[in-house]
Structure formats: structure tokens, C-alpha cells
Design a protein around this motif. Structure first.
Motif, short mmCIF file in Angstrom:
data_model
loop_
_atom_site.label_atom_id
_atom_site.label_comp_id
_atom_site.label_asym_id
_atom_site.label_seq_id
_atom_site.Cartn_x
_atom_site.Cartn_y
_atom_site.Cartn_z
N PHE A 357 -11.21 51.65 81.83
CA PHE A 357 -12.02 52.55 82.63
C PHE A 357 -11.14 53.38 83.57
CE2 PHE A 357 -12.11 48.67 85.28
CZ PHE A 357 -11.84 49.18 86.54
N GLN A 358 -11.57 54.62 83.78
CA GLN A 358 -10.82 55.57 84.61
C GLN A 358 -11.43 55.71 86.02
OE1 GLN A 358 -7.87 57.11 83.17
NE2 GLN A 358 -8.44 55.31 81.96
N ALA A 359 -12.66 55.31 86.17
CA ALA A 359 -13.32 55.35 87.48
C ALA A 359 -14.51 54.41 87.45
CB ALA A 359 -13.78 56.77 87.84
N LEU A 360 -14.73 53.74 88.58
CA LEU A 360 -15.86 52.82 88.69
C LEU A 360 -16.22 52.66 90.15
CD1 LEU A 360 -17.86 50.66 87.70
CD2 LEU A 360 -15.98 49.00 87.76
N GLY A 361 -17.45 53.02 90.50
CA GLY A 361 -17.91 52.80 91.87
C GLY A 361 -18.90 53.85 92.34
N GLY A 382 -24.49 58.65 94.43
CA GLY A 382 -24.66 58.22 93.05
C GLY A 382 -23.59 57.24 92.65
N HIS A 383 -23.16 57.32 91.40
CA HIS A 383 -22.26 56.32 90.84
C HIS A 383 -21.43 56.97 89.75
CE1 HIS A 383 -21.18 52.51 88.64
NE2 HIS A 383 -21.17 52.04 89.87
N GLU A 384 -20.21 56.47 89.53
CA GLU A 384 -19.38 56.93 88.42
C GLU A 384 -18.80 55.73 87.69
OE1 GLU A 384 -16.19 59.38 89.93
OE2 GLU A 384 -15.45 57.81 91.28
N PHE A 385 -18.74 55.82 86.37
CA PHE A 385 -18.19 54.76 85.54
C PHE A 385 -17.89 55.38 84.18
CE2 PHE A 385 -19.06 50.32 83.48
CZ PHE A 385 -17.70 50.15 83.28
N HIS A 386 -16.61 55.55 83.88
CA HIS A 386 -16.28 56.18 82.59
C HIS A 386 -14.90 55.77 82.10
CE1 HIS A 386 -13.73 59.21 84.71
NE2 HIS A 386 -14.66 59.13 85.64
N TYR A 387 -14.74 55.85 80.79
CA TYR A 387 -13.50 55.50 80.12
C TYR A 387 -12.78 56.74 79.59
CZ TYR A 387 -13.99 50.39 79.98
OH TYR A 387 -14.07 49.06 80.30
N SER A 388 -13.21 57.90 80.00
CA SER A 388 -12.61 59.14 79.51
C SER A 388 -11.91 59.86 80.65
CB SER A 388 -13.67 60.05 78.90
OG SER A 388 -14.59 60.47 79.90
#
Length: 447
Positions: A357-361, A382-388
Motif C-alpha cells: 500500500f502507498q497510503a493508508l489513513g 475522509g480516508h485514503e487507502f490504495h496500492y497504486s
């Protein structure tokens, strides 16, 4: 009970930690209660998109997120009471461990939501490898915050009858269940969490196990002991059907907060659901492309005529708002282990999948660019969570600046391309944000 109060039987299914079995218990309980003919309103603490898809499929009622950080305490109460109207009981699945909140605090923890809603909890404990020690664990969790009401415990991954008798010897709070270890109850997962509803059989097995192994009547009694709550009804809705907003909804685009869609409808939009993989672009005044798994369906997205139709519509001034998976789809291309795929080409960027993952939180930001279609200074969470990772052109403009969160680059998010804004942030819409998105659609429809 006064006219401005409502009594909603409710129970929070909390856990000692992630992986202790609270999802199994929560979804199984929802299924067992539904099978008894009860109208069950499901909820999920935190920003998760995936667990609510299972809740909704089981209960036949749209599961809602409850997150004090993103929503605020008043909105947690309003969402809960509004969504629970007409239900016989509400089941709230917790997040992480009972007291785990943002940045090591209790904010937005399961306990935080339970206190806001004056809801009793049932603590799920994984007892593999423990006997008497589980009581020390329970005493710590239940005594840590005296404002949290723990009605009882469910023991998960239990062993033999001897194991059960050893734990029964010194129980300090009521037991609502003993669930033997059963690896077939686990749910499949992928890089953003559990598999979506409908992608496996694990969830369907749990209700029978919970019915057999748990004291359902005792749980209902504990839920019914919750006190009345102040009734917070929805605000009066605007004129419905003023504009048509297309919402991408299929296996590739499936991450939406239910309240975001409710707010768009309340602001006057008819929502037109379609699949960018299999449908043509519908006749709409605006597009909302949410998150999901475009990388798993990149070939189908590339081959669908919808991508060229969206590109042409964007060139013609159609307002488009994209989040995470929507951002990837609106980019020129996506590179994965399987190859490089051409996508909609609306925003000046290329995307690449990574192995971790590139960002989480959580994110916290505001509209910062005057050329954005949203009002400058409009705040959001909001929230971010991604593997790109997205690689934008050097002259790219951004609509959002984040005080908290990573965004696309240097805490900038929301690429501006004509009337399109696309970023990594999954926003929890405020009424004003939804109203401004509808206003963009209204302006487009009148031109």
C-alpha cells in the motif's frame, strides 16, 4: 419516552484486536436475527467499504458507516437514528480493537461510537492458547473506560469441552457464546481487505454457526436494554430529480459511502447506476466514479466503448468527480503485472500498481484552487487507502490541499482537467459538498 426520542434495540460487536473474529460474529448474528424474521439494520464503525457490502447483502438494508472523525458526533447520531427507523434491532460491527482510535487515541474507536450511541457491547475474544488468562484480558478491556457498557462476551476459536470448562470456572461477565475453531468460516481477502459480498461462501455459513453456538435470546435482551436516543431526522429534501448523476457501480467501482448517495439525492439528484465495463455512458449531467478494483478489470475497462464515450463527454464539459479507482480509470493508462492498459485519458496522468500500500489513513483538507468547480475554502474529511501510484504531468493543477493525508503528491489531491476533478481521497460528503456537486450538474444541464 418523549416524542423526540426513539428506542432502538442495539448491540455493538467489538473485538480485542483485528482478526479476533468480530466480523464472523457480527455478520453471523445479522444472518441469524434476519432468519428469525427480524428487520436488522447493520452498521460498521470506521471508514471501511467492504464489510458493509456483506451486511447489506445479509440484512437487505443498506449498511451505514459510523465514524466520529469523518462525520462528527452529531452526524453519527443522526445517521444511526435515521437509518434505524423501521428496524427491529441494530447490529453495529466494530473496528480493530475496542479502544483503538485515531493516532493512538480513542477517537473514532469502537468504544467512542458505543458511548455516543449509549449502546451496550459484546466483546469477542479469541481464546486459542488461553484459559484463565482470558478473564484478565476481559477485565482490562471492560474496565479501561468505565463509560463503556459491556453486556457480555463471546469466546471464539474455542477448543474442547475441557477448554470450555476451564474458562467457565472463573467467568466475571455473562457469556453469550462459545464458537469452536472452524477455519472454513474465514473470509477471502485481497489487497484492500476482505473479498466483496457475493465473491465467496464464507459469510453464508456463519449465521447457522452463530445460531447454534450463541445465546441469541440473551443478545436480543441485552440489545433491548439500551436506553432511548434523541431522534435526529433527515433535513427536508430539495426538489428531487433536478439533475441526473451517473454513478459507476460494478465489480470495478463499488466503494461508496451510503450517506454520500443519500446526500446527492437529498440535494436534488436522480442517481443513474451503470457499469463502465459493460454499459454505454448513460444520458447524465454529471459523473461520480468511486473507488474499487479497476486494476482487476483493466482489460474489460480498456475494451469497453464507455471509456471513449466518457473521454468525449469530458471534452464537452461534462462534470466528473472521481475517487481513487475513479482517478485511475480517468488517467491515460494503468500498468500492472499483467501489462499496460489504455484508459479514459481524461486527466493528465498515468497510474501504476505497486506491491504494497502507498497510503493508508484519514484525510482532512479543503478546496484550495480558485479554478476548481468547488468553492475555495470548502472543507472535507475522509480516508485514503490504495496500492497504486499516479504520475501526473508536471504542469498539473490540483483542487485540494490536505492538512492530513498524502494525496497524489505533496499533500495535493484532486487533479483538475476541465470540469473533471479526480483524486485519491475518499470523501465523506457534507451536505454542502453534495449540493455543490449537484450545482455543477445543474449548470451543465442548463447550458
Amino acid at each position: 419516552m418523549s416524542d423526540n426520542q426513539i428506542h432502538i434495540p442495539r448491540i455493538v460487536i467489538a473485538g480485542t484486536h483485528s482478526g479476533c473474529g468480530k466480523t464472523t460474529v457480527a455478520t453471523g448474528l445479522m444472518g441469524a436475527l434476519t432468519a428469525r424474521g427480524l428487520k436488522v439494520q447493520p452498521f460498521k464503525v470506521g471508514p471501511d467499504f467492504i464489510d458493509p457490502t456483506h451486511h447489506t447483502a445479509i440484512c437487505g438494508r443498506s449498511s451505514r458507516n459510523l465514524d466520529p472523525y469523518m462525520m462528527g458526533k452529531d452526524e453519527v447520531m443522526r445517521t444511526f437514528t435515521s437509518a434505524s427507523e423501521g428496524a427491529d434491532i441494530a447490529v453495529i460491527e466494530g473496528v480493530m480493537g475496542l479502544h483503538d482510535g485515531i493516532d493512538g487515541t480513542g477517537i473514532s474507536s469502537t468504544a467512542d461510537c458505543a458511548k455516543i450511541l449509549s449502546s451496550p457491547i459484546i466483546l469477542v475474544c479469541d481464546v486459542k492458547g488461553m484459559s484463565r488468562s482470558v478473564h484478565a484480558l476481559i477485565m482490562g478491556y471492560t474496565g479501561f473506560d468505565p463509560a463503556v457498557t459491556c453486556s457480555g462476551v463471546i469466546y471464539n476459536r474455542g477448543g474442547s469441552e475441557r477448554h470450555r470448562s476451564m474458562i467457565r470456572l472463573e467467568e466475571t461477565i455473562p457469556s453469550f457464546g462459545w464458537i469452536p475453531r472452524n477455519d472454513s468460516l474465514t473470509v477471502g481477502s485481497r489487497h484492500l481487505g476482505l473479498a466483496m459480498a457475493g465473491e465467496g461462501e464464507g459469510m453464508e455459513k456463519t449465521s447457522a454457526v452463530i445460531e447454534e453456538c450463541c445465546e441469541i435470546e440473551g443478545i436480543i435482551k441485552a440489545a433491548s436494554a439500551a436506553p432511548p436516543l434523541p431522534m435526529r431526522r433527515e433535513e427536508g429534501s430539495s426538489e428531487s430529480g433536478k439533475v441526473r448523476i451517473g454513478v459507476a457501480m460494478d465489480q470495478a467501482f463499488c466503494f461508496y459511502y451510503a450517506e454520500n448517495l443519500t446526500r446527492l439525492r437529498r440535494a436534488g439528484a436522480d442517481l443513474i447506476f451503470f457499469s463502465p465495463m459493460t454499459n454505454h455512458l448513460p444520458d447524465v449531467d454529471c459523473l461520480y466514479l468511486g473507488g474499487g478494483y479497476p486494476e482487476l478489470y483493466a482489460k474489460a475497462l480498456e475494451e469497453s466503448p464507455c471509456r471513449q464515450e466518457i473521454q468525449k463527454a469530458a471534452e464537452g464539459g461534462l462534470p466528473i468527480y472521481g475517487e481513487c479507482g475513479g482517478l485511475i480509470y480517468l488517467s491515460r493508462s494503468l500498468s500492472t503485472d499483467e501489462g499496460r492498459y489504455s484508459l479514459a485519458g481524461v486527466v493528465p496522468a498515468d497510474a501504476e500498481m505497486k506491491s504494497r500500500f502507498q497510503a493508508l489513513g484519514y484525510i482532512d483538507g479543503e478546496v484550495s484552487h480558485t479554478s476548481s468547480s468547488f468553492t475555495k475554502g470548502l472543507s472535507f474529511r475522509g480516508h485514503e487507502f490504495h496500492y497504486s501510484t499516479v504520475y501526473p504531468d508536471t504542469d498539473t493543477r490540483y483542487a485540494f490541499t490536505l492538512k492530513r493525508g498524502k494525496g497524489i503528491m505533496d499533500q495535493q489531491d484532486g487533479i483538475i482537467a476541465g470540469e473533471t476533478i479526480a483524486g485519491y481521497s475518499h470523501l465523506y460528503f457534507t451536505d454542502r459538498f453534495a449540493e455543490e456537486l449537484v450545482a455543477m450538474a445543474t449548470k451543465y444541464s442548463s447550458e
